[in-house]
Design a protein around this motif. Structure first.
Motif, mmCIF file in Angstrom:
data_model
loop_
_atom_site.group_PDB
_atom_site.id
_atom_site.type_symbol
_atom_site.label_atom_id
_atom_site.label_comp_id
_atom_site.label_asym_id
_atom_site.label_seq_id
_atom_site.Cartn_x
_atom_site.Cartn_y
_atom_site.Cartn_z
ATOM 1 N N SER A 26 20.765 -27.045 -9.212
ATOM 2 C CA SER A 26 19.664 -27.600 -8.406
ATOM 3 C C SER A 26 18.340 -27.114 -8.984
ATOM 4 O O SER A 26 18.053 -25.913 -8.998
ATOM 5 C CB SER A 26 19.778 -27.147 -6.942
ATOM 6 N N LYS A 29 12.126 -29.129 -9.248
ATOM 7 C CA LYS A 29 11.332 -30.343 -9.424
ATOM 8 C C LYS A 29 11.531 -30.877 -10.836
ATOM 9 O O LYS A 29 11.176 -30.224 -11.811
ATOM 10 C CB LYS A 29 9.852 -29.997 -9.178
ATOM 11 N N GLU A 57 20.890 -31.718 -10.120
ATOM 12 C CA GLU A 57 20.211 -32.422 -9.031
ATOM 13 C C GLU A 57 18.740 -32.028 -8.953
ATOM 14 O O GLU A 57 18.370 -30.885 -9.244
ATOM 15 C CB GLU A 57 20.889 -32.108 -7.686
ATOM 16 N N ALA A 59 15.685 -31.263 -6.598
ATOM 17 C CA ALA A 59 15.371 -30.898 -5.212
ATOM 18 C C ALA A 59 14.054 -31.500 -4.746
ATOM 19 O O ALA A 59 13.706 -31.404 -3.557
ATOM 20 C CB ALA A 59 15.331 -29.380 -5.056
ATOM 21 N N GLN A 60 13.295 -32.068 -5.658
ATOM 22 C CA GLN A 60 12.036 -32.761 -5.341
ATOM 23 C C GLN A 60 11.063 -31.871 -4.541
ATOM 24 O O GLN A 60 10.358 -32.324 -3.666
ATOM 25 C CB GLN A 60 12.325 -34.054 -4.587
ATOM 26 N N ASP A 62 11.586 -29.740 -2.289
ATOM 27 C CA ASP A 62 11.916 -29.753 -0.862
ATOM 28 C C ASP A 62 12.990 -28.696 -0.598
ATOM 29 O O ASP A 62 14.120 -28.815 -1.078
ATOM 30 C CB ASP A 62 12.416 -31.150 -0.481
ATOM 31 N N ALA A 64 14.651 -27.897 2.157
ATOM 32 C CA ALA A 64 15.792 -28.405 2.929
ATOM 33 C C ALA A 64 16.722 -29.220 2.031
ATOM 34 O O ALA A 64 17.953 -29.125 2.137
ATOM 35 C CB ALA A 64 15.297 -29.254 4.096
ATOM 36 N N LYS A 65 16.129 -30.015 1.156
ATOM 37 C CA LYS A 65 16.928 -30.834 0.235
ATOM 38 C C LYS A 65 17.718 -29.935 -0.710
ATOM 39 O O LYS A 65 18.890 -30.206 -1.009
ATOM 40 C CB LYS A 65 16.006 -31.766 -0.561
ATOM 41 N N GLN A 66 17.091 -28.875 -1.184
ATOM 42 C CA GLN A 66 17.776 -27.966 -2.095
ATOM 43 C C GLN A 66 18.951 -27.272 -1.400
ATOM 44 O O GLN A 66 20.037 -27.143 -1.965
ATOM 45 C CB GLN A 66 16.803 -26.925 -2.647
ATOM 46 N N SER A 68 20.645 -28.435 1.066
ATOM 47 C CA SER A 68 21.674 -29.462 1.247
ATOM 48 C C SER A 68 22.458 -29.672 -0.045
ATOM 49 O O SER A 68 23.681 -29.871 -0.017
ATOM 50 C CB SER A 68 21.016 -30.771 1.692
ATOM 51 N N GLN A 69 21.770 -29.627 -1.183
ATOM 52 C CA GLN A 69 22.447 -29.773 -2.472
ATOM 53 C C GLN A 69 23.444 -28.644 -2.691
ATOM 54 O O GLN A 69 24.562 -28.873 -3.177
ATOM 55 C CB GLN A 69 21.409 -29.815 -3.600
ATOM 56 N N ASN A 72 26.444 -29.265 -0.645
ATOM 57 C CA ASN A 72 27.260 -30.325 -1.255
ATOM 58 C C ASN A 72 28.042 -29.800 -2.456
ATOM 59 O O ASN A 72 29.200 -30.194 -2.667
ATOM 60 C CB ASN A 72 26.374 -31.499 -1.680
#
Length: 309
Positions: A26, A29, A57, A59-60, A62, A64-66, A68-69, A72
């Motif tokens: 992850s 950016k 991946e 994480a943009q 973010d 929370a997104k990271q 979540s990655q 996953n």
């Protein structure tokens, strides 16, 4: 005979699966020059390793997104996880997720807040940030002969690197050789070229006077240079320094605009992170902190680093 062939095929499949290594990565950016080199360094190196695959991946930027990655990756049963954190203050929760799942985790480039309390199967691979800002500021001080006015452009304050590099600037300026330098402005531009340009334009329109720009990274330094040139400033009379020695930064130095940068081996950090992750996955013991040295880059040696990149 058919059973024998089928049995051999299944055995081969199981053997291949047993030796396959899937590493979840992850990156904070994708749209960042330095992190692109870091990411490509990992990918290129993994291609030289038999049976190793990376799932990379974005994480943009973010948190929370990271997170979540990472969840996953754990759910899909990866062999190990590599994280370039969006927010270095948010890593304790990520470490717990990986530790609870008994999956090794390696932080790369950005120092996690819990670096001194990482579980046994976790590590950190980067360069020592105490070197980066120190090398940059000492060279700026030398070029200024220890006196003058400077502005400081900081990275994202949620990142340990930005805080440490800024501390390095202040520590150098406190020394006897450099205490004649006065910091007249200090603001963040979040590692971003456009924000660096906008910040410099604001300073110039406000009438801020300075002799040097000390930036936490090259992207913001290049943005500052763009604003300075747009305002008609003579780049021979302004010293601009950055950190990372990206391709764009080296080109700017060769053009006579950027005066100082510090080479941070992004590809080397990426390779080191993959090696660390695979070793931890095998149960090997490694150092908790793996450092790859910074190197000062000036117009005198810039050609050597163009070759490296």
């Amino acid at each position: 005979m058919k059973k024998l062939i089928l049995g051999a095929a299944v055995a081969l499949l199981l053997s291949t699966a047993a030796h396959a290594e899937m590493v979840g990565v992850s990156i904070a950016k994708f749209d960042d020059n330095f992190l692109t080199v870091l990411r490509n360094g990992m990918i290129d190196y993994s291609k030289t390793l038999k049976g190793v695959t990376l799932q990379v991946e974005d994480a943009q930027n973010d948190v929370a997104k990271q997170q979540s990655q990472i969840q996953n990756f754990i759910a899909s049963g990866v062999t190990a996880i590599i994280v370039n954190p969006v927010d270095t203050d948010a890593t304790a929760a990520m470490s717990k997720l990986a530790a609870d799942a008994k999956i090794p985790l390696v932080y790369v480039n950005r120092e996690p807040v819990n670096v001194d309390a990482l579980p046994a199967s976790q590590a950190f691979v980067a360069s020592n940030e105490q070197e980066s800002g120190t090398l940059e500021t000492k060279e700026i001080c030398r070029l200024l002969n220890g006196k003058g006015k400077a502005v400081v452009i900081m990275g994202e304050l949620s990142n340990q690197a930005a805080r440490q590099r800024t501390k390095d600037v202040h520590d150098v300026i406190k020394t006897d050789e450099c205490k004649g330098i006065q910091i007249v402005e200090e603001q963040t531009a979040n590692w971003d070229r456009t924000q660096g340009s906008d910040l410099m334009a604001n300073w110039l329109s406000s009438g801020v006077e300075f002799d040097a720009v000390i930036s936490n990274n090259d992207e913001m330094a290049i943005g500052a240079i763009q604003a300075l040139k747009a305002a008609g400033k003579d780049m021979k009379k302004v010293l601009v320094g950055g950190v990372d020695a990206t391709q764009d930064a080296l080109a700017s130095m060769q053009a006579g605009d950027l005066k100082v940068t510090v080479f941070q081996d992004a590809a080397g950090q990426g390779k080191g992170a993959v090696d660390a992750a695979l070793k931890l996955a095998k149960g090997d013991k490694i150092e908790k902190k793996v450092y790859i040295p910074f190197q000062l880059v000036t117009p005198a040696n810039v050609k050597d680093f163009v070759k490296k990149n």
